[in-house]
Design a protein around this motif. Structure first.
Motif, short mmCIF file in Angstrom:
data_model
loop_
_atom_site.label_atom_id
_atom_site.label_comp_id
_atom_site.label_asym_id
_atom_site.label_seq_id
_atom_site.Cartn_x
_atom_site.Cartn_y
_atom_site.Cartn_z
N TRP B 53 -3.34 5.60 -2.21
CA TRP B 53 -2.45 5.82 -3.34
C TRP B 53 -3.25 6.14 -4.60
N HIS B 58 -0.57 9.90 -6.13
CA HIS B 58 0.87 10.01 -5.92
C HIS B 58 1.23 9.16 -4.72
N TRP B 59 2.52 8.98 -4.48
CA TRP B 59 2.98 8.16 -3.37
C TRP B 59 2.38 8.70 -2.07
N GLN B 62 2.64 12.07 2.01
CA GLN B 62 2.83 13.51 1.98
C GLN B 62 2.58 14.16 3.33
N GLU B 66 -1.09 10.08 6.07
CA GLU B 66 -0.58 9.04 5.16
C GLU B 66 0.62 8.32 5.76
N THR B 70 0.92 4.25 6.69
CA THR B 70 2.03 3.43 6.19
C THR B 70 2.77 2.75 7.34
N ALA B 126 9.56 9.49 -2.80
CA ALA B 126 9.15 8.17 -2.32
C ALA B 126 10.27 7.45 -1.57
N ALA B 130 10.04 6.62 2.40
CA ALA B 130 9.84 5.18 2.63
C ALA B 130 10.93 4.59 3.53
#
Lengths: 348, 263
Positions: B53, B58-59, B62, B66, B70, B126, B130
């Motif tokens: 991050w 940025h969050w 992408q 990433e 997560t 986001a 998420a």
């Protein structure tokens, strides 16, 4: 369970499986053909059938009428389908014919700086033009970029440095190279050669604001303060006697901005900078930053805006809110609790 | 496949190592030690997420690298939540899911930081990604419960039986899946002018959603009388999720507007 309810449940399951298969088929044929497929007459019959089925469900299952979460879920689906049908190409045609409206289908507008226009070129047929009841004027189209990167490699030690490109920035490469100074950043590098009275030549680098693109940096190193030019298009700038190789990568585009004003009878009635994710809403239409280009004859940049009527959109949004709220309520606060309670009772 | 000789790579490998050690200890009937290592792995995974991050500014959701970092990080909190509050076991399965999810991030997907293109510069970026990530991990756990049902596994202690556990997990994940679909549609309207563009990614996301909708209707019709078929529905939904997440992004069969996720 009555036969009618059982029939409705089986019909629901069948239609869900059918929609799943249609969607898988649509995923393989590409977005344009999928849109035509899902807007075709047989699928229109399917969509109407789905709406009727949902309505019949309300009649047959008391719970759908009395339990708020179930009501919201199913009413939300109906609202989404109605909004989708109302806002479809066929839906708009029917509104134009039966309700006397003149809704322009999806289309595009191309504008150069300073131009005003109300013509929309339709998506379904680029040769077909419709006119908006108001005019759009483009004050300026511009693009913004992320900072570029200057890569420096020592060919002897193979050490690599990467620095963000900022005008007048000075970066230290350590011993023995010293520092590197970014003396200038050019979007469209050109040089001007002038003969001076002594018979010599003066070479002046400048950034040409006209059409064209030749990104470059002017750099000075500790060992050689004479400006050297590093061009993005020609990778690997090196100087004789120095082990350093320079490479410039311009930053990618961070934003496209069209400074738009809306005019009605010559007066400005609205203004907005249209960017991706920040459309303009006016007169029943949405205007989106879609694309851009450069006119091959004049070299002028032009912006391309998508024009989309918002027929049926609020029904769809209402459906989304009902569906989302209903699903969360039903799943989290009803179903899970019921299962856990049942298991506790079963266990005890 | 390549080993990432970076701080980011090191954090991912520590997470994977901790998850693997936790799995071994749990299978060796030392669940408390396994849980402790699982938690440590989560902290390393969280550090990997935060590191990324800060690195990209940025969050960090992408691209596939990433996303999978997560997903791997989310396994532990979801496992704890399910165990503590919903009486759903399968911690060893959660550790295994974590290892599987982190493997492509650690060895396959490229980790070069990328700048956000204009279309991704939205406050909806986001939340849209998420909630999808959360739903995917929840549905993966539902799939494990469904597999336990199909393998006729009996629950331990006072945990929920597999069929009920599958239903609870799908109930937990389906609202996130729904919200992800709706947020994506809303974002599409703001970015491209269409709340539904019939893009392959959108259609496969719809297929995933419809699979679980079908699961709910089927279960409503037959209850637990057809427990194995219920489980097959749940597993089918997960297959569609894997297609949506991986095949659509990586295959040239499905060109579309959602190409940002390709590493």
């Amino acid at each position: 369970m009555t036969k009618w309810r059982r029939f409705l449940l089986w019909a629901t399951l069948l239609l869900l499986v059918a929609l799943t298969l249609f969607s898988i088929y649509g995923a393989f044929i590409g977005a344009q053909r999928a849109q035509a497929f899902f807007g075709s007459v047989p699928l229109a019959v399917y969509w109407f059938g789905l709406v009727l089925l949902l309505m019949a469900g309300f009649q047959a299952f008391r719970r759908l009428r009395t339990a708020p979460s179930s009501f919201c879920i199913h009413a939300g689906c109906i609202a989404i389908l109605i909004g989708g049908l109302w806002g479809s190409g066929t839906g708009r045609d029917l509104q134009n014919r039966w309700l006397g409206r003149s809704i322009i289908p999806d289309g595009r507008m191309a504008l150069v700086n300073g131009q005003q226009d109300n013509r929309v070129y339709l998506e379904q047929d680029a040769n077909e033009i419709r006119e908006l009841p108001f005019t759009l004027g483009l004050d300026r189209f511009r693009m913004e970029y992320y900072p570029g990167k200057l890569h420096v490699q020592d060919n002897q030690s193979q050490q690599v440095w990467t620095f963000p490109v900022e005008p007048n920035a000075v970066y230290d490469l350590g011993k023995p190279h010293g520092h590197v100074h970014i003396a200038g950043v050019y979007e469209n590098f050109k040089i001007n050669i002038e003969e001076d009275p002594n018979g010599g030549r003066q070479v002046q680098a400048y950034d040409d604001p006209g059409p064209g693109s030749n990104p470059a940096l002017a750099i000075q190193t500790h060992s050689d303060p004479t400006p050297q030019y590093v061009f993005e298009r020609h990778s690997g700038h090196a100087t004789a006697g120095s082990p350093l190789v320079f490479q410039y990568r311009k930053g990618m585009i961070s934003d496209y901005i069209s400074e738009i004003k809306i005019l009605q009878q010559g007066e400005v009635v609205a203004q907005k900078d249209i960017e991706v994710n920040h459309p303009l809403y006016y007169g029943g239409y949405h205007f989106y930053q879609s694309s851009y280009g450069q006119d091959s004859r004049s070299g002028q940049m032009y912006t391309v805006l998508s024009v989309v009527p918002y027929t049926g959109l609020y029904w769809v949004y209402l459906g989304y809110i009902l569906l989302c709220g209903g699903v969360a309520w039903h799943c989290w606060f009803f179903s899970i609790r019921r299962i856990l309670k049942q298991e506790v009772q079963h266990g005890s | 496949m390549a080993v990432k000789m970076t701080h980011q790579g090191l954090l991912i490998y520590i997470t994977m190592g901790a998850y693997l050690a936790a799995l071994v200890l749990t299978l060796a009937r030392r669940p408390r030690a396994g849980l402790g290592l699982f938690g440590l792995g989560f902290l390393a995974g969280l550090a990997a997420f935060i590191y990324r991050w800060v690195q990209v500014a940025h969050w960090p959701m992408q691209n596939l690298f990433e996303v999978f970092v997560t997903l791997g990080m989310l396994c532990f909190p979801i496992s704890i939540l399910c165990r503590r509050y919903l009486r759903i076991g399968g911690q060893a399965g959660d550790m295994l899911i974590g290892i599987i999810l982190l493997f492509p991030a650690g060895f396959v997907f490229k980790a070069e930081p990328q700048q956000l293109p204009p279309a991704l510069q939205s406050p909806l970026f986001a939340p849209h990604v998420a909630v999808y990530m959360i739903s995917y991990v929840l549905m993966a756990k539902a799939t494990l419960c469904a597999a336990a049902q199909l393998l006729q596994r009996k629950p331990k202690d006072n945990l929920l039986p597999p069929e009920s556990a599958t239903y609870v997990m799908v109930c937990l994940g389906f609202p996130f899946l729904t919200l992800g679909l709706i947020l994506g549609s809303w974002w599409g309207k703001l970015a491209w002018g269409n709340y539904w563009g019939w893009d392959p990614k959108e259609l496969w996301s719809l297929v995933s959603w419809l699979a679980y909708l079908g699961y709910f209707h089927f279960r409503y019709m037959f209850g637990t009388r057809k427990a194995n078929l219920n489980s097959v529905w749940a597993v089918t939904g997960m297959v569609f999720i894997v297609i949506t997440l991986l095949w659509v992004n990586l295959s040239k069969l499905f060109p579309g507007l959602h190409n940002y996720a390709t590493s």
